[in-house]
Enzyme design. Sequence first.
Site, PDB file in Angstrom:
ATOM      1  N   LYS A  79       0.835  -1.198   0.000  1.00  0.00           N
ATOM      2  CA  LYS A  79       0.000   0.000   0.000  1.00  0.00           C
ATOM      3  C   LYS A  79       0.873   1.254   0.000  1.00  0.00           C
ATOM      4  CE  LYS A  79      -3.945   1.979   2.558  1.00  0.00           C
ATOM      5  NZ  LYS A  79      -4.822   1.788   3.733  1.00  0.00           N
ATOM      6  N   SER A 160      -9.657   1.610   3.137  1.00  0.00           N
ATOM      7  CA  SER A 160      -8.881   2.427   2.217  1.00  0.00           C
ATOM      8  C   SER A 160      -7.818   1.647   1.444  1.00  0.00           C
ATOM      9  CB  SER A 160      -8.190   3.556   3.003  1.00  0.00           C
ATOM     10  OG  SER A 160      -7.274   2.998   3.957  1.00  0.00           O
ATOM     11  N   SER A 184      -9.820  -1.027   7.292  1.00  0.00           N
ATOM     12  CA  SER A 184      -9.327  -0.747   5.946  1.00  0.00           C
ATOM     13  C   SER A 184      -8.623  -1.904   5.260  1.00  0.00           C
ATOM     14  CB  SER A 184      -8.393   0.469   5.973  1.00  0.00           C
ATOM     15  OG  SER A 184      -9.108   1.635   6.278  1.00  0.00           O
TER      16      SER A 184
END
Length: 508
Positions: A79, A160, A184
């Site tokens: 990420k 996210s 997330s």
Amino acid sequence: MRRHVQLSIKQLTAGYINGQLSPLTVAEQALEDAAKLKTLNAFVCVTPEQALQQANESVQRYTKKQPIGDLDGVTIAIKDNFCTTNVPTTCASRMLKDFVPPYDSTMSARLRQAGAVLVGKTNMDQFAMGAGTVDSIYGPTKNIWSEDLSQDNWRIAGGSSGGSASAVAAGLCYAAIGSDTGGSTRNPASYCGVVGLKPTYGLCSRHGLIPLVNSMDVPGIFARSVGDCVDVLNAVAGPDSMDSTSIQQPFNKLQLPEVDQIDLRSVRIGIPKEYHCDGLSVEVLETWTKVADLLESAGARVRQVSLPHTAASIFVYSILNQCEVASNMARYDGIEYGHRAADERSTEQLYAQSRAEGFNQVVKTRILTGNFLLLRKNYDHYFEKALRVRRLIAEDFSRVFEAQEDFEKVDLLLTPTTLSDAPLYKDFITQSNRDQCAVQDFCTQPANMAGIPAISIPVRLSKAGLPLSLQIMSNSLNEQLLLTVARWIEAQVGFDSLKSLQRPAERL
């Protein structure tokens, strides 16, 4: 479909050892597939030079019969809020669009040390503030399970960490790293039909993870199976002197039993009644009931429990999140690093204009709200009260996991992960960011309040042909039992995440 994509991480590395597969070929195909499925927007930055170099080094190690770890030659994505040496780390924001860290996060470094091959940095909501991966400067990430990837007729990947989930679901890598502050990792894992693990707070180092909420942020893991999740966890977990919140006791690598050796007769499962909430779809409820029945049929003791402060959790999270955001975002002033506005006459103007240009509306709103809540006149009424309720939420979990009476105590909690299957993008964006998070994170967020481990596992497909998943939670540092039971459920339901590669019609 690439033949090797169907393999687990252990099967893949076994293929490297016996010479049937090559890390270089797997890396080359991953990069090729990432280009073919660029429309998913799973990556903000693909790293072909680094991936091919690391794959070549892996080939040499396997040639010498000297792999350096269980992930040697395994393709991984990270990420875009984890620092990576000489690779941009932007948090999907204009503020950090040109930031290239000179160091690795601990998670990135430990993956390298285990021999993993980094194929790219994945898309996310800006500074991890969202539940859909729709608020990125690079555009939204699409879910490979979508019926149609054109126009706005596609499904969100969740957030996210939606880019990481999408990349794993699409077979572009074997595992990916995300972050989990309120769900997330588990939220996008649920929507994309992959496994998403949030370890115990402090089990995996936060060093080099650009913070959202320091007291809740946890590095998370995406994989297509529980076993693959364990392999990655074993490579990255453990104490870190660079992270003061890291659990300092040694981490003993997990070894899961074979499925036919798992005995559930001594396992106590709690079904929290508060998670049967408004907005829970009938299909998710049916899935929840089905798996609870499966566990009971196998000998597990299943009973209803109460976590009475669950409904307050999302409000407490909202307050604490915005307060910590206001503090964490203060470092972005346009002077030391990050975006800097041009031609401002005073320092105050420079601060204001740099932040106005560098942050999106979601980030700005949270900063302003957080500062308001932290004003002296509001501090006790909002922040202090939120901390007290957070303690009550944590005590709810302690009460059921550590009850003195055996008949009141449970080992695990079984709940939905999300309230429905993945929404259409055009429906999702009609809600505000705050409302999106309040709905999407209802079941996942309380675990972050308590710092306990939780995992989302896909169970079946909805009538729309989209993944439906369930969540298991356990007491802190009880990953061994959590993942063992998750593996048993995974084997019973037989969910095939590779079906995602057959949708939409045009595939690899």
